[in-house]
Structure formats: structure tokens, C-alpha cells
Design an enzyme around this catalytic site. Sequence first.
Site, PDB file in Angstrom:
ATOM      1  CB  SER A  91      -1.089   0.085   0.919  1.00 48.59           C
ATOM      2  OG  SER A  91      -0.059   0.390   2.629  1.00 48.59           O
ATOM      3  CE  LYS A 169      -2.928   2.514   4.913  1.00 46.87           C
ATOM      4  NZ  LYS A 169      -3.041   0.856   3.951  1.00 46.87           N
TER       5      LYS A 169
END
Length: 307
Positions: A91, A169
Site C-alpha cells: 500500500s 500510511k
Amino acid sequence: MVESVPPNAAENEPERPEENGPTTPEGADSARPSESGDGSSSEAGGARRKADDKKHRSFWKELPILIVVALVLAFVIQQFLGRVYMIPSGSMEETLHGCPGCTGDRILVDKVTYHFTDPAPGDVVVFRGPQAWVEDDPPTDSGNPVVQFLQNVGSVFGLAPPDERDFVKRIIATGGQTVECCDDNRVVVDGRPLDEPYVYWEGGEREQAEFGPVTVPEGTVWVMGDNRNNSSDSRYQGGGGPRGAVPVENIIGKARLIVLPPSRWDVVSDHDPQQHGATALGAPASPPEVPWGVGLVAAWPAARLAG
């Protein structure tokens, strides 16, 4: 009056020592230990052997203690100062490698920074998934206590994937800001499009999914993956909207360095996407916070611990 000397005075006078030293009485040699005899040599050798044996025994007794102390120090450092994490998914490509079939990056996460500063847009952070993110996830803990212990130890030292409820993230917006997509395929915060040179388009599809607008609740941050179209982040977790935001208290630390593999050694970019100015206009970005030399020195112990 002069005292007369007896005629046998010389005979009664005790023997005087010779000029070269005292005379050794006959048989005295047998009463003294010989300096060069076999007795003294064997005694000295035995004493040395006993001392050596004692040193060897002492070393083997102390070795387990030294190992335990080293492990405890390493554990304390990684729990409170900095910890190595392994990137298990893609990701955050291509900033952080975690692609299927490749060697996952090990990153050094700074746990001290946010005791003194607030999380800011552009920071790559590791955080514990909030309840809204993990409420539908099945339990990940092994039923075997031994396996569970080894997994926990391995994740602490970067030898195994971290808890699946830990995420990495990039912060896009902070509490009180309004975030949405899209303006000319760009994420917008408080009405201004972001400058995001780190975005990676897996599969070549360069179109972002629309969402929002969402006002980020105070005390939380809005996070998204750099692999923009292959990241389950604040846009989708918890059903999206305010429930997708991550509480600041859940943030474990800031990703600073890629420490393994050696071919990937680098500083993790914390480019501020909300910075509108020289960088947005294409001028060179500001230098990284951590100089290369300092980064490598800091990374070396963690890399060694990570194997």
C-alpha cells in the site's frame, strides 16, 4: 682500674659472621623449600591452572547474564525510542517496498518525535488500527502460547511482520481540516489541491476515486497510502468519512529510515503535500531532516538487530 681479660676470653667469644654473610647451619638447606625444585613448580602450576579454571567458569556463568542484559536493553530501546518494522503489504509502494514476491523493507520508526511535536501532513507514520478499522477483522493471535511469544518477539526485532492491526500510511490532513477528491485528479485540503510527487499508480491507472468532503475530527489525522489505488486507508476503513480518521493517540511513531535491505537504505520522505510554493512549482525540495551520515549511524544497530 683496668679490668683484666681472662686468658681464655678468645675461646669463650661467640663466632662472628663471615664477611660474605651468615653461615648456614648444616642441614639448613633441607629445611628450606628449593626455589628450583619440582615441588614449587608443581604448586605454582597448579595455582595457575586453578585460576584459569576459575576464570573460565566465571565467563560461562556471566555469559547468560550478558545475553539477557543485551536483550533487555534492545527491547527497551525498541519499545520506547525506536523500533524496526517490516512492511508486509504494497500500500505504500514505491516509497516503501512490500510488494508480493519482493523483500519487504525494514523501517526504523522514531517513537520520540511526537512527544515534542504534533503529527504533520506528509509524515509517514505507523499506528495501531483504531476500533473502526479492525472491528470486523478476525482474531490474528495464535492459540499456541509458544508460537504467539515467538511472533511477538520477532515483530519487536523486525524479524517477523508486525501485528496485522498495525498500519503504515502517510498523513494527508490533520484535525479540523476538510479533505476531498478530486480537483484535476488531485486530493484537495481546505480547497487547495495537494502536491504529491510520492504517489504511485499501480497498474497504470492514474484516476483517483472520488470521496468527501470530510472534515477531519479534532485529535485525529486523515491518512492515505502512496500506492493510491491499492490502499485501504481513511477513504474506506470504518466505512469512510470521519470514522476513517486515525486518533493521534494511536500513532506509534514516525518512519525515518529504510534500514534493510542494504540496497534500499534511504531516508523516508516526509514531503509536505500542503506546502504550496517552491516545491509545488517544481523547484528542488528541501533537504531531508536527518543527514545521511547520522541516518546510517542510527540505522546500523537496528539493522544488526533485524538480522
